[in-house]
Design a protein around this motif. Sequence first.
Motif, PDB file in Angstrom:
ATOM      1  N   THR A   1     135.685  88.931 159.104  1.00 18.57           N
ATOM      2  CA  THR A   1     136.369  87.721 159.546  1.00 18.57           C
ATOM      3  C   THR A   1     137.891  87.913 159.453  1.00 18.57           C
ATOM      4  N   PRO A   2     138.678  86.972 159.976  1.00 15.36           N
ATOM      5  CA  PRO A   2     140.138  87.092 159.846  1.00 15.36           C
ATOM      6  C   PRO A   2     140.641  87.132 158.407  1.00 15.36           C
ATOM      7  N   ASP A   3     139.929  86.478 157.485  1.00 14.88           N
ATOM      8  CA  ASP A   3     140.316  86.490 156.072  1.00 14.88           C
ATOM      9  C   ASP A   3     139.112  86.893 155.220  1.00 14.88           C
ATOM     10  N   PRO A   4     138.717  88.176 155.276  1.00 13.16           N
ATOM     11  CA  PRO A   4     137.504  88.588 154.560  1.00 13.16           C
ATOM     12  C   PRO A   4     137.628  88.434 153.050  1.00 13.16           C
ATOM     13  N   ALA A   5     138.829  88.572 152.507  1.00 14.31           N
ATOM     14  CA  ALA A   5     138.981  88.451 151.055  1.00 14.31           C
ATOM     15  C   ALA A   5     138.595  87.055 150.578  1.00 14.31           C
ATOM     16  N   ALA A   6     138.968  86.047 151.344  1.00 18.90           N
ATOM     17  CA  ALA A   6     138.608  84.674 150.973  1.00 18.90           C
ATOM     18  C   ALA A   6     137.101  84.467 151.055  1.00 18.90           C
ATOM     19  N   ASP A   7     136.489  85.027 152.090  1.00 26.07           N
ATOM     20  CA  ASP A   7     135.039  84.900 152.221  1.00 26.07           C
ATOM     21  C   ASP A   7     134.322  85.614 151.080  1.00 26.07           C
ATOM     22  N   LEU A   8     134.832  86.790 150.712  1.00 30.54           N
ATOM     23  CA  LEU A   8     134.222  87.515 149.602  1.00 30.54           C
ATOM     24  C   LEU A   8     134.358  86.740 148.290  1.00 30.54           C
ATOM     25  N   ALA A   9     135.491  86.104 148.102  1.00 25.39           N
ATOM     26  CA  ALA A   9     135.687  85.323 146.882  1.00 25.39           C
ATOM     27  C   ALA A   9     134.684  84.176 146.812  1.00 25.39           C
ATOM     28  N   ALA A  10     134.469  83.510 147.938  1.00 28.99           N
ATOM     29  CA  ALA A  10     133.514  82.400 147.963  1.00 28.99           C
ATOM     30  C   ALA A  10     132.092  82.885 147.702  1.00 28.99           C
ATOM     31  N   VAL A  11     131.723  84.000 148.314  1.00 27.86           N
ATOM     32  CA  VAL A  11     130.383  84.546 148.116  1.00 27.86           C
ATOM     33  C   VAL A  11     130.229  85.095 146.698  1.00 27.86           C
ATOM     34  N   GLY A  12     131.287  85.692 146.184  1.00 30.29           N
ATOM     35  CA  GLY A  12     131.245  86.180 144.813  1.00 30.29           C
ATOM     36  C   GLY A  12     130.987  85.058 143.826  1.00 30.29           C
ATOM     37  N   ALA A  13     131.580  83.910 144.069  1.00 32.98           N
ATOM     38  CA  ALA A  13     131.350  82.758 143.193  1.00 32.98           C
ATOM     39  C   ALA A  13     129.892  82.297 143.268  1.00 32.98           C
ATOM     40  N   LEU A  14     129.311  82.337 144.474  1.00 30.83           N
ATOM     41  CA  LEU A  14     127.907  81.961 144.615  1.00 30.83           C
ATOM     42  C   LEU A  14     127.002  82.957 143.886  1.00 30.83           C
ATOM     43  N   CYS A  15     127.350  84.222 143.938  1.00 38.09           N
ATOM     44  CA  CYS A  15     126.571  85.238 143.228  1.00 38.09           C
ATOM     45  C   CYS A  15     126.636  85.015 141.717  1.00 38.09           C
ATOM     46  N   THR A  16     127.828  84.733 141.230  1.00 37.17           N
ATOM     47  CA  THR A  16     127.992  84.480 139.795  1.00 37.17           C
ATOM     48  C   THR A  16     127.184  83.257 139.365  1.00 37.17           C
ATOM     49  N   ALA A  17     127.228  82.226 140.190  1.00 29.64           N
ATOM     50  CA  ALA A  17     126.477  81.009 139.873  1.00 29.64           C
ATOM     51  C   ALA A  17     124.966  81.262 139.869  1.00 29.64           C
ATOM     52  N   ALA A  18     124.527  82.220 140.688  1.00 33.98           N
ATOM     53  CA  ALA A  18     123.094  82.531 140.750  1.00 33.98           C
ATOM     54  C   ALA A  18     122.655  83.461 139.622  1.00 33.98           C
ATOM     55  N   GLY A  19     123.623  83.965 138.844  1.00 38.60           N
ATOM     56  CA  GLY A  19     123.258  84.788 137.700  1.00 38.60           C
ATOM     57  C   GLY A  19     123.702  86.230 137.764  1.00 38.60           C
ATOM     58  N   ALA A  20     124.572  86.586 138.707  1.00 38.77           N
ATOM     59  CA  ALA A  20     125.056  87.963 138.793  1.00 38.77           C
ATOM     60  C   ALA A  20     125.760  88.352 137.498  1.00 38.77           C
ATOM     61  N   THR A  21     125.476  89.555 137.002  1.00 36.42           N
ATOM     62  CA  THR A  21     126.118  90.033 135.781  1.00 36.42           C
ATOM     63  C   THR A  21     127.463  90.662 136.059  1.00 36.42           C
ATOM     64  N   GLU A  22     127.649  91.124 137.295  1.00 37.24           N
ATOM     65  CA  GLU A  22     128.946  91.687 137.686  1.00 37.24           C
ATOM     66  C   GLU A  22     129.097  91.567 139.186  1.00 37.24           C
ATOM     67  N   VAL A  23     130.306  91.214 139.620  1.00 33.82           N
ATOM     68  CA  VAL A  23     130.632  91.130 141.044  1.00 33.82           C
ATOM     69  C   VAL A  23     131.874  91.968 141.283  1.00 33.82           C
ATOM     70  N   VAL A  24     131.776  92.939 142.182  1.00 29.74           N
ATOM     71  CA  VAL A  24     132.884  93.869 142.432  1.00 29.74           C
ATOM     72  C   VAL A  24     133.289  93.771 143.889  1.00 29.74           C
ATOM     73  N   PRO A  25     134.394  93.082 144.207  1.00 34.13           N
ATOM     74  CA  PRO A  25     134.864  93.030 145.594  1.00 34.13           C
ATOM     75  C   PRO A  25     135.785  94.216 145.906  1.00 34.13           C
ATOM     76  N   ALA A  26     135.759  94.655 147.144  1.00 38.25           N
ATOM     77  CA  ALA A  26     136.653  95.728 147.581  1.00 38.25           C
ATOM     78  C   ALA A  26     137.957  95.131 148.095  1.00 38.25           C
ATOM     79  N   ASP A  27     139.033  95.879 147.911  1.00 35.48           N
ATOM     80  CA  ASP A  27     140.339  95.444 148.410  1.00 35.48           C
ATOM     81  C   ASP A  27     140.690  96.099 149.740  1.00 35.48           C
ATOM     82  N   THR A  28     140.039  97.211 150.058  1.00 34.55           N
ATOM     83  CA  THR A  28     140.357  97.963 151.275  1.00 34.55           C
ATOM     84  C   THR A  28     139.066  98.403 151.966  1.00 34.55           C
ATOM     85  N   PRO A  29     139.146  98.731 153.263  1.00 33.98           N
ATOM     86  CA  PRO A  29     137.958  99.265 153.947  1.00 33.98           C
ATOM     87  C   PRO A  29     137.421 100.533 153.290  1.00 33.98           C
TER      88      PRO A  29
END
Length: 454
Positions: free
Chosen positions: A281-309
């Motif tokens: 998407t035009p702002d993938p970092a924001a989308d990843l942050a939102a999805v990362g929060a959903l993963c954490t809420a579902a019980g993820a023990t670690e969430v690792v987002p990438a900063d670059t392709p």
Amino acid sequence: MDLIAHLRAGLPAEAILTDPDVTGSYAHDMASFCAAGTPAAVVLPRTVEQVQHVMRTATALRVPVVPQGARTGLSGAANASDGCIVLSLVKMDRILEISPVDRIAVVEPGVVNAVLSRAVAEHGLYYPPDPSSWEQCSIGGNIGTASGGLCCVKYGVTAEYVLGLDIVLADGRLLTTGRRTAKGVAGYDLTRLFVGSEGSLGIVVRAVLALKPEPPQQLALAAEFPSTAAACEAVCEIMARGHAPSLLELMDRTSVRAVNALAHMGLPDSTEALLLAAFDTPDPAADLAAVGALCTAAGATEVVPADTPAESDLLLQARRLTLTALEGLKSATMIDDVCVPRSRLAEMLDGTAAIAAKYDLTIGVCAHAGDGNTHPTVCFDADDPDESRRARESFDEIMALGLRLGGTITGEHGVGVLKKEWLARELGPVGLELQRGIKDVFDPLGILNPGKLF
């Protein structure tokens, strides 16, 4: 006049292979437990007219014809039958047109998926269907099996990109279906009928494919979960909240550990499921942050987002290595292809784990989680009759589980030989009767890929 003489009357000598040592290498695709016969000849045409000659010859002599692409299939759909003509379309590999204005490509069936993808990218365009074998598989084979891939959660499968086809029918006539336009509803949709027909209705010799503008480079994240149930809850939340990931893939514990053993990726042994998500998407970092929060809420023990392709590619490497890693565990694998509603994904994974325990087998599951399309991979010793029997029985139980959960026996690999009995169960007697009737209309002599599907 015999078959070979008939073929030679309309084909160059180099297009006809009859040496048994050579033709035997064309006898089957990559599926296990699928019978393959001995072809009478392998033909490698380069033109539509040559394909027509083959089909006219086959009709005149009542000889079966088995169409083939790159033979990367996983259901036995390209397997030869005894005495058949194997019609390999790999030499028909030209990209005939790329139109940035109309956003279409016109190609022959032997064009390799990755070759097309790179060619249209030079025009700022994108051909989304991306099977895992995209560096080897052909567009004709993709059409024959209605292939999918990692990006299908956002962009859809092959059927959604085939606008029109040129088809050589069983008797050698040339049929043109579909259109070049963005819209069109003239008559029955014969184009869609041929997509997924596994060469049983006609021979694709040209395809008009829809293209999209090239999207921004995607960014990915990896989320580790203590259970498959938690990972599947995250998948459901991601989709329910309206997110549109370009990739949403899941690996179970067995797959994660196999990849760890192969590539030393450092994933903790406590990881029961690994979820990979990506956005273009035009702002993938924001989308990843939102999805990362959903993963954490579902019980993820670690969430690792990438900063670059580049970091994204490293995160996605685990998914790309899954099949290779599982293949290294035993001498043979059977790759299932059961698709279930996303809401039943956790039941599918947990049920598969129970089947693995029941049969004392290693079964790793990776999934196009955003589609509910699971790929349980049964690992077994092909030289052990008992283990091979258990592998086949577990494979069947996995398909039965998928149907009980409201799913389908194949999301993208096709039926071929491997799942014939299960297709009948899924369609039911009325559906099967009508589909056989359609086959009879296009192939009244039953010479096109006999023994497949039905």
